[in-house]
Write a protein that holds these residues in place. Structure first.
Motif, PDB file in Angstrom:
ATOM      1  N   LEU A  98     -85.176  96.004 -58.005  1.00  0.00           N
ATOM      2  CA  LEU A  98     -83.684  95.890 -57.500  1.00  0.00           C
ATOM      3  C   LEU A  98     -83.733  94.535 -56.765  1.00  0.00           C
ATOM      4  CD1 LEU A  98     -81.075  96.994 -57.578  1.00  0.00           C
ATOM      5  CD2 LEU A  98     -81.568  98.364 -55.707  1.00  0.00           C
ATOM      6  N   ALA A  99     -84.519  94.546 -55.882  1.00  0.00           N
ATOM      7  CA  ALA A  99     -84.532  93.008 -55.010  1.00  0.00           C
ATOM      8  C   ALA A  99     -84.467  91.950 -55.973  1.00  0.00           C
ATOM      9  CB  ALA A  99     -85.536  93.329 -53.793  1.00  0.00           C
ATOM     10  N   GLU A 100     -85.208  91.809 -56.864  1.00  0.00           N
ATOM     11  CA  GLU A 100     -85.557  90.701 -57.825  1.00  0.00           C
ATOM     12  C   GLU A 100     -84.027  90.565 -58.659  1.00  0.00           C
ATOM     13  OE1 GLU A 100     -86.402  87.700 -59.593  1.00  0.00           O
ATOM     14  OE2 GLU A 100     -87.558  88.344 -57.829  1.00  0.00           O
ATOM     15  N   LYS A 101     -83.462  91.638 -59.065  1.00  0.00           N
ATOM     16  CA  LYS A 101     -82.310  91.510 -59.650  1.00  0.00           C
ATOM     17  C   LYS A 101     -81.157  90.863 -58.956  1.00  0.00           C
ATOM     18  CE  LYS A 101     -83.924  93.154 -63.631  1.00  0.00           C
ATOM     19  NZ  LYS A 101     -84.206  92.027 -64.878  1.00  0.00           N
ATOM     20  N   GLU A 102     -81.146  91.356 -57.399  1.00  0.00           N
ATOM     21  CA  GLU A 102     -80.249  90.815 -56.580  1.00  0.00           C
ATOM     22  C   GLU A 102     -80.559  89.220 -56.289  1.00  0.00           C
ATOM     23  OE1 GLU A 102     -77.593  92.186 -54.975  1.00  0.00           O
ATOM     24  OE2 GLU A 102     -77.618  94.022 -56.222  1.00  0.00           O
ATOM     25  N   ARG A 103     -81.535  88.932 -56.249  1.00  0.00           N
ATOM     26  CA  ARG A 103     -81.950  87.375 -56.120  1.00  0.00           C
ATOM     27  C   ARG A 103     -81.528  86.771 -57.171  1.00  0.00           C
ATOM     28  NH1 ARG A 103     -86.488  89.609 -53.609  1.00  0.00           N
ATOM     29  NH2 ARG A 103     -87.758  89.504 -55.401  1.00  0.00           N
ATOM     30  N   MET A 104     -81.633  87.307 -58.584  1.00  0.00           N
ATOM     31  CA  MET A 104     -81.283  86.705 -59.654  1.00  0.00           C
ATOM     32  C   MET A 104     -79.737  86.459 -59.780  1.00  0.00           C
ATOM     33  SD  MET A 104     -82.098  85.137 -62.423  1.00  0.00           S
ATOM     34  CE  MET A 104     -83.567  85.334 -62.907  1.00  0.00           C
ATOM     35  N   ILE A 105     -79.017  87.469 -59.439  1.00  0.00           N
ATOM     36  CA  ILE A 105     -77.599  87.479 -59.306  1.00  0.00           C
ATOM     37  C   ILE A 105     -77.013  86.469 -58.209  1.00  0.00           C
ATOM     38  CG2 ILE A 105     -75.372  88.893 -58.677  1.00  0.00           C
ATOM     39  CD1 ILE A 105     -76.994  91.311 -59.733  1.00  0.00           C
ATOM     40  N   GLN A 106     -77.562  86.433 -57.248  1.00  0.00           N
ATOM     41  CA  GLN A 106     -77.211  85.492 -56.281  1.00  0.00           C
ATOM     42  C   GLN A 106     -77.412  83.999 -56.758  1.00  0.00           C
ATOM     43  OE1 GLN A 106     -74.962  86.100 -53.532  1.00  0.00           O
ATOM     44  NE2 GLN A 106     -75.580  88.297 -54.247  1.00  0.00           N
ATOM     45  N   LEU A 109     -74.824  83.372 -59.529  1.00  0.00           N
ATOM     46  CA  LEU A 109     -73.578  82.909 -58.882  1.00  0.00           C
ATOM     47  C   LEU A 109     -73.668  81.642 -58.195  1.00  0.00           C
ATOM     48  CD1 LEU A 109     -72.725  86.517 -57.474  1.00  0.00           C
ATOM     49  CD2 LEU A 109     -71.521  85.324 -59.281  1.00  0.00           C
ATOM     50  N   ALA A 110     -74.352  81.413 -57.261  1.00  0.00           N
ATOM     51  CA  ALA A 110     -74.608  80.057 -56.598  1.00  0.00           C
ATOM     52  C   ALA A 110     -74.590  78.840 -57.613  1.00  0.00           C
ATOM     53  CB  ALA A 110     -75.890  79.733 -56.032  1.00  0.00           C
ATOM     54  N   ALA A 111     -75.219  78.884 -59.049  1.00  0.00           N
ATOM     55  CA  ALA A 111     -75.381  77.702 -59.856  1.00  0.00           C
ATOM     56  C   ALA A 111     -74.112  77.763 -60.495  1.00  0.00           C
ATOM     57  CB  ALA A 111     -76.481  78.280 -60.741  1.00  0.00           C
ATOM     58  N   SER A 112     -73.347  78.847 -60.796  1.00  0.00           N
ATOM     59  CA  SER A 112     -71.965  78.782 -61.467  1.00  0.00           C
ATOM     60  C   SER A 112     -70.783  78.374 -60.471  1.00  0.00           C
ATOM     61  CB  SER A 112     -71.589  80.074 -62.222  1.00  0.00           C
ATOM     62  OG  SER A 112     -71.392  81.108 -61.270  1.00  0.00           O
TER      63      SER A 112
END
Length: 124
Positions: A98-106, A109-112
């Protein structure tokens, strides 16, 4: 899974149930019920109806419980056959995932350039 036909047949015989009565409760002919005794698998709804008619829990059709390392719990779920409690083992692995998925989302989002939680409460 166990051989469902044999499971049903054995339960009917062990409990001295009348096959004709069981067949009527299920809505099939006694001949068809006897045919089902030879089937290793069957339609879930039919199996559930038969189990209900003979007083057998549908979970009896499964071979054995999962090994302790694979047990899932502490989740309340309402199933077709009633409430179920599931235990989640290995919560550390799930938390890490879950923490890894949260990091991926962040990162995405930052890249977009999308900003979440602005003062107006809207995404930009």
């Amino acid at each position: 899974m166990k051989h469902l036909g044999k499971l049903i047949k054995n339960h009917i015989e062990d409990n001295k149930l009348v096959k004709k009565t069981v067949a009527e409760q299920v809505g099939v002919s006694p001949t068809y019920l006897s045919t089902l005794f030879n089937q290793e698998s069957m339609d879930c709804l039919l199996f559930e109806k038969i189990c209900h008619a003979i007083g057998l829990h549908p979970a009896a059709g499964f071979d054995k419980p999962m090994p302790a390392s694979k047990i899932l719990s502490d989740i309340y779920a309402k199933t077709v056959i009633g409430p179920a409690t599931v235990t989640i083992g290995e919560t550390k692995a799930l938390q890490d995932l879950l923490a890894e998925k949260e990091r991926m989302i962040q990162v995405l989002l930052a890249a977009s350039g999308i900003k979440i939680g602005t003062e107006s409460g809207q995404n930009k």
